[in-house]
Design an enzyme around this catalytic site. Structure first.
Site, PDB file in Angstrom:
ATOM      1  N   THR A 125      33.959  13.688  54.068  1.00 38.30           N
ATOM      2  CA  THR A 125      34.292  13.368  52.830  1.00 38.30           C
ATOM      3  C   THR A 125      33.563  11.949  52.384  1.00 38.30           C
ATOM      4  OG1 THR A 125      36.009  11.838  51.875  1.00 38.30           O
ATOM      5  CG2 THR A 125      36.350  12.635  53.765  1.00 38.30           C
ATOM      6  N   GLU A 127      34.779   9.642  51.691  1.00 40.34           N
ATOM      7  CA  GLU A 127      35.952   8.174  52.051  1.00 40.34           C
ATOM      8  C   GLU A 127      34.901   7.742  53.041  1.00 40.34           C
ATOM      9  OE1 GLU A 127      38.907   6.765  51.329  1.00 40.34           O
ATOM     10  OE2 GLU A 127      37.848   7.371  49.186  1.00 40.34           O
ATOM     11  N   TYR A 153      44.055   8.494  55.659  1.00 40.91           N
ATOM     12  CA  TYR A 153      43.096   9.888  55.594  1.00 40.91           C
ATOM     13  C   TYR A 153      41.974   9.918  55.681  1.00 40.91           C
ATOM     14  CZ  TYR A 153      40.337  13.206  51.873  1.00 40.91           C
ATOM     15  OH  TYR A 153      39.485  13.909  51.269  1.00 40.91           O
ATOM     16  N   LYS A 157      39.952  12.445  58.440  1.00 41.71           N
ATOM     17  CA  LYS A 157      38.400  12.857  58.550  1.00 41.71           C
ATOM     18  C   LYS A 157      37.058  12.722  58.795  1.00 41.71           C
ATOM     19  CE  LYS A 157      39.322  15.832  54.553  1.00 41.71           C
ATOM     20  NZ  LYS A 157      39.394  17.231  54.509  1.00 41.71           N
TER      21      LYS A 157
END
Ligand code: NAP
Ligand code: GDD
Length: 345
Positions: A125, A127, A153, A157
């Site tokens: 991701t 992010e 998160y 990831k």
């Protein structure tokens, strides 16, 4: 006939991917968790061709059984605790599912795939980049940009991303990571800002809701359409060699812009008043349609995401089809249809 195993079938991307792989003639297996997953019957109705297997990313033996049952050529790992805001509330579970769950799945593949033939896709991701000033390239983040995740998160990831690369380097697995920027659509969960807005806009049009409470309106996202992005995932696994690929549109927009466009779809033009965490959006009739509420702000924010998909365009021949305006329109129209009372003839 190729066989695929999908995790995250009840989620947004799982639905789009099942549809795509079915069109391509795959035999599809998918894991589903929980004694009574509330989304199970919807999946069974919508995707009757998918074989469901009970398994959970946090239960390693269930993943081994899933691999033994499906004997897949390709595994797409889409399962995760995927809500950034929620990950601050349950960081340990997020680490277990979104991070270590990927290790559990890679191990299940390694232990069962004795001929090393399985191709693996990991849902990495944007992010992971974090959107910080020192770390912001003008042309957008690409596969070589620095990582600086800003949430439990994003950190989980990043572990998943590196353990996937490590299994490729250590065991010669055909393991690829798609670094996907935000992608949305009619299957998007209502807890994400785009769908929260388009669903509320539909309800406002139908007179069943008056206003929306939101958090930070100033952050910027590179938003594409999920249907375009699952095509990119599939293309990654058709390459001779595994790798990392950014999928993005190369455009970035504020939450405020998304909100304005969504309201414009129903003929309402918003003007803004207030500042900081006390902002209101008012329509041309003087009705307040947007209020901000501190509960929707995050302890740390990713201020801007902008991706550079040049590698995916060149190597995979991938290009997004739906643009920003098209995405907003598609989502609002879908939600108006969804929220409308059944028309009796
Ligand atoms: P989503 O709609 O939130 O779906 C998440 C899926 O994960 C659901 O099917 C959920 O199933 C499953 N899941 C959660 N915990 C699990 C567990 N312990 N074991 C097995 N399954 C579990 O996510 P999405 O938007 O489709 O995204 C797909 C993947 O891409 C995610 O990994 C996400 O982090 C990543 N990603 C998404 C975007 C985006 O913009 N959408 C961008 C970059 C990366 P239940 O029904 O059991 O809860
Ligand atoms: N969810 C939500 N709800 N977000 C809000 C709200 C609100 O009421 N108000 C403002 N926002 C802001 C968030 O603070 C964030 O800056 C932005 O809207 C987008 O939030 P989300 O839609 O929740 O998505 P995300 O960007 O945090 O994460 C999504 O994209 C990632 C890829 O960049 C998720 O799909 C992640 O799983 C994915 O990895």
């Amino acid at each position: 006939m190729k066989k695929a195993l999908i995790t995250g079938i009840t989620g947004q991307d799982g639905g789009h991917l099942a549809t795509l792989l079915h069109e391509k003639g795959y035999e599809i297996y998918a894991i589903i968790r929980g004694q009574q997953n509330p989304r199970r019957s919807q999946v069974e109705q919508e995707f009757p061709y998918v074989h469901l297997i009970e398994a959970d990313l946090t239960d390693p033996s269930s993943l081994v059984r899933a691999m033994q049952t499906a004997e897949p050529d390709e595994v797409y790992n889409l399962a995760a605790i995927s809500h950034v805001g929620y990950s601050f509330k349950d960081p340990q579970l997020t680490a277990d599912v979104t991070g270590k769950g990927v290790l559990n799945l890679l191990e299940a593949i390694r232990l069962t795939d004795t001929n090393n033939k399985v191709r693996f896709y990991q849902a990495s991701t944007s992010e992971m980049f974090g959107g910080l000033d020192y770390n912001r390239p003008g042309a957008g983040y690409d596969e070589d940009s620095l990582f600086h995740p800003r949430s439990p998160y994003g950190v989980a990831k990043l572990y998943a991303h590196w353990i996937t690369r490590n299994y490729r380097e250590s065991y010669g697995m055909h393991a690829s990571c798609g670094i996907l920027f935000n992608h949305e659509g009619e299957r998007r969960g209502l807890e994400f800002v785009t769908r929260k807005v388009t669903n509320a806009v539909a309800r406002i049009k139908l007179g069943t809701q008056e206003y929306i409470e939101l958090g930070n309106l100033e952050s910027k996202r590179d938003w594409g359409y999920a249907g375009d992005y699952v095509e990119g995932m599939w293309r990654m696994l058709q390459q001779d060699k595994p790798g990392e690929y950014v999928l993005a549109t190369g455009e970035t927009h504020t939450i405020r812009e998304f909100v304005e466009l969504a309201f414009a779809e129903i003929g309402l033009k918003l003007t803004w008043r207030g500042e900081a965490e006390k902002i209101e959006g008012v329509d041309q009739n003087g009705v307040v349609r947007i209020k901000t509420n501190p509960i929707f702000y995050r302890p740390a924010e990713v201020d801007i995401l902008l991706g550079n998909p040049a590698k995916a365009e060149k190597v995979l021949g991938w290009k997004r089809k739906v643009d920003f305006r098209g995405l907003v329109k598609l989502m609002v129209e879908h939600d108006i249809e969804l929220e409308s009372p059944v028309k009796l003839i």
